[in-house]
Design an enzyme around this catalytic site. Sequence first.
Site, PDB file in Angstrom:
ATOM      1  CG  ASN A 143      -1.927  -1.143   1.259  1.00  0.00           C
ATOM      2  OD1 ASN A 143      -1.872  -1.969   1.999  1.00  0.00           O
ATOM      3  ND2 ASN A 143      -2.723  -1.307   0.254  1.00  0.00           N
ATOM      4  CE  LYS A 160       2.088  -7.497  -3.094  1.00  0.00           C
ATOM      5  NZ  LYS A 160       2.178  -6.116  -3.270  1.00  0.00           N
ATOM      6  CG  HIS A 169       1.131  -2.543 -11.792  1.00  0.00           C
ATOM      7  ND1 HIS A 169       0.522  -1.520 -12.363  1.00  0.00           N
ATOM      8  CD2 HIS A 169       1.986  -2.132 -10.752  1.00  0.00           C
ATOM      9  CE1 HIS A 169       1.076  -0.279 -11.639  1.00  0.00           C
ATOM     10  NE2 HIS A 169       1.883  -0.783 -10.633  1.00  0.00           N
ATOM     11  CG  ASP A 191     -10.301 -14.438  -5.383  1.00  0.00           C
ATOM     12  OD1 ASP A 191      -9.608 -14.841  -5.792  1.00  0.00           O
ATOM     13  OD2 ASP A 191     -11.162 -14.726  -4.605  1.00  0.00           O
TER      14      ASP A 191
END
Length: 266
Positions: A87, A175, A195, A211
């Site tokens: 973030n 991730k 991305h 998702d």
Amino acid sequence: MPRNPKRKSTPSPKSSTKSSCSSSSPDPFPEHRDPSPAQCRAVRDELLALHGLPRDLAKYRDPDPSEDAPPEKTVLDGLVSTLLSQNTTDSNSRRAFLSLKSAFPAWEDVLDAEPKQVEDAIRCGGLAVTKAARIRSILKDVMDRRGEICLEYLRGLSVGEVKAELSRFKGIGPKTVACVLMFHLQQDDFPVDTHVFRITKAIGWVPMKADREKAYLHLNNRIPNDLKFDLNCLLITHGKLCQRCAKKASNQNSRDSPCPLTKLLL
């Protein structure tokens, strides 16, 4: 602790497209046949011609083969720097990591410090309170379980074992785990960031209903191992430089010149 072998260099575009794909989980979309190995190679080659492999990422593909050369970052460094990248921008996360290491040269110092001190050190990266708490929680967990604050033992584990070890930490999702595997353990994995998720949906590699977690499973099943590192880095680079690549084919009549990547796959 044994070191992982040097990651194989990028194969020639003329090499076989029947490279194996590794995934410890079944494909959630077995009926979705894209991307094929040929598609993956074509996109890799197109993006490589457009951008080249980013220098700051290429160093992780071919680490120093010397047995005596220490890695640029320890596994724990890699985990914390990836956590700090959540973030926020790349530049801010790098500043936060350097600030943290400058303020606390040893990880034991972070654990011994007051929470506010750690928060102040990483404030430039955003979400300082949350990230500081998660970093300290990880360090305490490792110390309690291992007797030392070190994750180098992960270098000797399988991909599945690494995922199980890292997923136990609060705030460490698929991730982040995949990034540690790919960049810091030189394992064949394919992280799905904003991305990658946006582009792979737009070009039809992932069903629109997917998702991010299912996209990660599907892409890791479909993309050949020898293309994962380059393709991931190049998709991230392209996503930062070209917003049009994320548009659906229905927008191809736009007066804007088409993105080379989108044109290649439509």
